[in-house]
Design an enzyme around this catalytic site. Sequence first.
Site: not given
Length: 297
Positions: A134, A162
């Site tokens: 992320y 992400k």
Amino acid sequence: MDIRGSICALVTPFTADGALDLAAFGRLLDYQLAGGTEGVVVAGSTGEAHMLEHDEFDRLLAFAVERVAGRVPVLAGTGEAGTAKTVALTRRAKALGADAALVVAPYYVRPTQEGLRRHFLEVAEHGGLPVLLYNVPTRTACDLLPATVAQLRDHPAIVGIKEAVGADERIRACAELARPDFVYLSGDDGTACKAMLAGGAGTISVVANLAPRAFRMLCDAATAGDRLEAQRCDAVLAPLVEALNCAPNPIAVKAGLPPLDLGLAAPRLPLVELEDGPDRTRLREALAALASLTHAA
């Protein structure tokens, strides 16, 4: 396990006295499943992870795993500033039944790219769960660059990223990294349509807390390459996405919970509730307009 499509970064509802509101959390989970959400993130930044006590993390995640009952993947936010703490929290998430770990780049300490590479490899090697990287530089003060991601994606436990940087160049670079065993997911609602049309496999979304069905429609169209329908869905959602930009996440999205009977609006300090005024009015109007459009469709 298939981590793609419309994934909701869940808020964490609290009661009026500041305790976990598991009843409201259960309603939120049911709302997501009924709306077609294809995965949920528990205790991410939207879920105020850093304001949760250790036992609250355990209770929240265990509750979600039981409520979801295998219908969609449950991802646990396990990123910490230190590598050893991240590994330990990832192991705990595994013991509690999480399907994967969403691991944010270490915040505040500003590691180098080599430090980031070694950090994520340690978590992948010793955390016991599939790892979704992320990257959100506006919150962490470090940027996990695509060249580093390219090195990390070869580890079998690192299953995707992400990416919250929505610049065109970064979207293209991340889309080029995608392959069958490594997914690229958008982490920015405002550019999610563009990212998915470029090759992203889905989006981990904040606005999906309030509009799961509409966001699922966007993801379905965009990941199928239906540009016109995706852009139509994106335009329908745009006023709500823009309304949520009025305050740091999750202040605004939590203000949208009460009208939907999904919990109270108050976050935990140092975050404060969105004040009554133009921003809150704009949010209510955007929710009402979206509901009207969705029912009409």
